[in-house]
Design a protein around this motif. Sequence first.
Motif, PDB file in Angstrom:
ATOM      1  N   LEU A  10       0.259  -1.153  -0.766  1.00  0.00           N
ATOM      2  CA  LEU A  10       1.016  -1.971  -1.738  1.00  0.00           C
ATOM      3  C   LEU A  10       0.276  -2.422  -2.972  1.00  0.00           C
ATOM      4  O   LEU A  10       0.619  -2.939  -4.076  1.00  0.00           O
ATOM      5  CB  LEU A  10       1.514  -3.471  -0.722  1.00  0.00           C
ATOM      6  CG  LEU A  10       2.613  -3.137   0.098  1.00  0.00           C
ATOM      7  CD1 LEU A  10       2.702  -4.401   1.062  1.00  0.00           C
ATOM      8  CD2 LEU A  10       4.246  -2.813  -0.615  1.00  0.00           C
ATOM      9  N   GLN A  13       0.409  -0.780  -5.809  1.00  0.00           N
ATOM     10  CA  GLN A  13       1.547  -0.966  -6.598  1.00  0.00           C
ATOM     11  C   GLN A  13       1.744  -2.435  -7.304  1.00  0.00           C
ATOM     12  O   GLN A  13       2.684  -2.817  -7.977  1.00  0.00           O
ATOM     13  CB  GLN A  13       2.872  -1.132  -5.771  1.00  0.00           C
ATOM     14  CG  GLN A  13       3.174   0.361  -4.916  1.00  0.00           C
ATOM     15  CD  GLN A  13       4.309   0.192  -3.988  1.00  0.00           C
ATOM     16  OE1 GLN A  13       5.361  -0.227  -4.225  1.00  0.00           O
ATOM     17  NE2 GLN A  13       4.023   0.666  -2.582  1.00  0.00           N
ATOM     18  N   ILE A  15       0.830  -5.257  -5.798  1.00  0.00           N
ATOM     19  CA  ILE A  15       1.404  -6.298  -4.698  1.00  0.00           C
ATOM     20  C   ILE A  15       0.425  -6.731  -3.803  1.00  0.00           C
ATOM     21  O   ILE A  15      -0.242  -5.703  -3.112  1.00  0.00           O
ATOM     22  CB  ILE A  15       2.672  -5.508  -3.917  1.00  0.00           C
ATOM     23  CG1 ILE A  15       3.757  -5.191  -5.144  1.00  0.00           C
ATOM     24  CG2 ILE A  15       3.223  -6.762  -2.951  1.00  0.00           C
ATOM     25  CD1 ILE A  15       4.829  -4.293  -4.198  1.00  0.00           C
ATOM     26  N   ILE A  57      -2.523  -7.888 -10.398  1.00  0.00           N
ATOM     27  CA  ILE A  57      -1.368  -8.323  -9.245  1.00  0.00           C
ATOM     28  C   ILE A  57      -0.142  -8.993  -9.954  1.00  0.00           C
ATOM     29  O   ILE A  57      -0.268  -9.840 -10.691  1.00  0.00           O
ATOM     30  CB  ILE A  57      -2.050  -9.233  -8.132  1.00  0.00           C
ATOM     31  CG1 ILE A  57      -3.314  -8.577  -7.494  1.00  0.00           C
ATOM     32  CG2 ILE A  57      -1.034  -9.826  -7.392  1.00  0.00           C
ATOM     33  CD1 ILE A  57      -2.780  -7.394  -6.755  1.00  0.00           C
ATOM     34  N   ARG A  58       0.867  -8.310  -9.543  1.00  0.00           N
ATOM     35  CA  ARG A  58       2.110  -8.743 -10.305  1.00  0.00           C
ATOM     36  C   ARG A  58       2.889  -9.449  -9.060  1.00  0.00           C
ATOM     37  O   ARG A  58       3.930 -10.318  -9.541  1.00  0.00           O
ATOM     38  CB  ARG A  58       2.924  -7.571 -10.643  1.00  0.00           C
ATOM     39  CG  ARG A  58       3.224  -6.507  -9.755  1.00  0.00           C
ATOM     40  CD  ARG A  58       4.166  -5.557 -10.619  1.00  0.00           C
ATOM     41  NE  ARG A  58       4.712  -4.447  -9.277  1.00  0.00           N
ATOM     42  CZ  ARG A  58       5.739  -4.480  -8.650  1.00  0.00           C
ATOM     43  NH1 ARG A  58       6.393  -5.600  -8.430  1.00  0.00           N
ATOM     44  NH2 ARG A  58       6.044  -3.518  -7.640  1.00  0.00           N
ATOM     45  N   ARG A  59       2.611  -9.557  -7.940  1.00  0.00           N
ATOM     46  CA  ARG A  59       3.474 -10.254  -6.816  1.00  0.00           C
ATOM     47  C   ARG A  59       2.566 -10.375  -5.601  1.00  0.00           C
ATOM     48  O   ARG A  59       1.631  -9.684  -5.325  1.00  0.00           O
ATOM     49  CB  ARG A  59       4.363  -9.030  -6.371  1.00  0.00           C
ATOM     50  CG  ARG A  59       5.403  -9.645  -5.225  1.00  0.00           C
ATOM     51  CD  ARG A  59       6.559  -8.523  -4.820  1.00  0.00           C
ATOM     52  NE  ARG A  59       7.355  -9.186  -3.803  1.00  0.00           N
ATOM     53  CZ  ARG A  59       8.505  -9.765  -4.104  1.00  0.00           C
ATOM     54  NH1 ARG A  59       8.817  -9.798  -5.372  1.00  0.00           N
ATOM     55  NH2 ARG A  59       9.505 -10.073  -3.371  1.00  0.00           N
ATOM     56  N   VAL A  61       2.773 -11.716  -1.734  1.00  0.00           N
ATOM     57  CA  VAL A  61       3.488 -12.006  -0.504  1.00  0.00           C
ATOM     58  C   VAL A  61       2.868 -12.892   0.443  1.00  0.00           C
ATOM     59  O   VAL A  61       1.809 -12.676   0.806  1.00  0.00           O
ATOM     60  CB  VAL A  61       3.824 -10.708   0.261  1.00  0.00           C
ATOM     61  CG1 VAL A  61       4.705 -11.036   1.262  1.00  0.00           C
ATOM     62  CG2 VAL A  61       4.410  -9.666  -0.755  1.00  0.00           C
ATOM     63  N   SER A 175       8.117  -7.570   0.514  1.00  0.00           N
ATOM     64  CA  SER A 175       7.184  -7.267  -0.118  1.00  0.00           C
ATOM     65  C   SER A 175       7.317  -6.639  -1.451  1.00  0.00           C
ATOM     66  O   SER A 175       6.369  -6.628  -2.216  1.00  0.00           O
ATOM     67  CB  SER A 175       6.567  -5.741   0.767  1.00  0.00           C
ATOM     68  OG  SER A 175       7.496  -4.838   0.634  1.00  0.00           O
ATOM     69  N   GLY A 176       8.485  -6.345  -1.852  1.00  0.00           N
ATOM     70  CA  GLY A 176       8.767  -5.542  -3.016  1.00  0.00           C
ATOM     71  C   GLY A 176       8.224  -4.262  -3.377  1.00  0.00           C
ATOM     72  O   GLY A 176       8.263  -3.812  -4.519  1.00  0.00           O
ATOM     73  N   THR A 177       8.117  -3.571  -2.190  1.00  0.00           N
ATOM     74  CA  THR A 177       7.750  -2.034  -2.384  1.00  0.00           C
ATOM     75  C   THR A 177       8.922  -1.426  -3.014  1.00  0.00           C
ATOM     76  O   THR A 177      10.147  -1.812  -2.936  1.00  0.00           O
ATOM     77  CB  THR A 177       7.239  -1.544  -1.048  1.00  0.00           C
ATOM     78  OG1 THR A 177       6.836  -0.217  -1.357  1.00  0.00           O
ATOM     79  CG2 THR A 177       8.355  -1.463  -0.124  1.00  0.00           C
TER      80      THR A 177
END
Length: 275
Positions: A10, A13, A15, A57-59, A61, A175-177
């Motif tokens: 993640l 990506q 995340i 980092i864009r997200r 969790v 998670s937004g994966t």
Amino acid sequence: KSIFKDADSLLQQGIAVPGPGKYRKLLRDTVQQLDGASPKPDTRDILIDAIVEDDSIRRIVMTNDNFIAIPKRIFDHGVFYPQIDIKLRSLQRIFHRDDLSLFFSIRNPASFLQDTVRRSEGLTLPQYLGMLTPQEIFWSDAVARIKHAAPDAHLYVWCNEDTPLIWEELIRLQSGTSPDAKVAGRYDLLDHVLTPEGLSHVKATLEDGSARDQHARQDIIADALEAYAKPELVEDQIELPELDADMVAVLSQNYEDDLAEISEMDGVTLVMPFS
């Protein structure tokens, strides 16, 4: 924990899945200190810097099943989750520049009370509820108040009873994966509620390529739960004397009505299997 299994992939990506020790106390203390007031302009950046070190980092969790209230305080002042308004309003004010998503699981009020009373430090059900009665517990009220307190947030709601069927989907949503990414923890919950034979059957069936979409996967899992589930883990045993069969029937009907109301709420996504 299931999402954390994919923390490395993640991160690639953009995340971040930080450990709870990085944020739970920090976020709780910050929200409590605000007490509904507007945060200082740099509050958000200070928190982010303390939680993650990578500027790309864009997200992020974060999870905490006691964020709104610990079990003992769920019915303080005769209100179902009285802390919703101040905590969610503060959370949105802190992260008002960000795209905030909230995930909230609900369950049949009978089994919810059975579970939370056990964790309320020895209170009886009447002591626990105070001025409320079981029939006055409505999840739609709690969900509406969350949306009112944090109107700009995306709110996802799901039924605890459905969780084994939608576990992988929940991991992906939280998670937004990417849709095609592998999910390491996809079998974690099934490993808990199915017999070893049942889990082996599900893995073999899902991984042979025949389940081509989400509905097909859920069909396979539903059949396995019917055939291989550990009864003590998937069937709620309601033992509180105040929750007799008639009361459970009333609460179950209220729950069904609640779901219909929640499904029509603007800004709320009700995550359900086979939908």
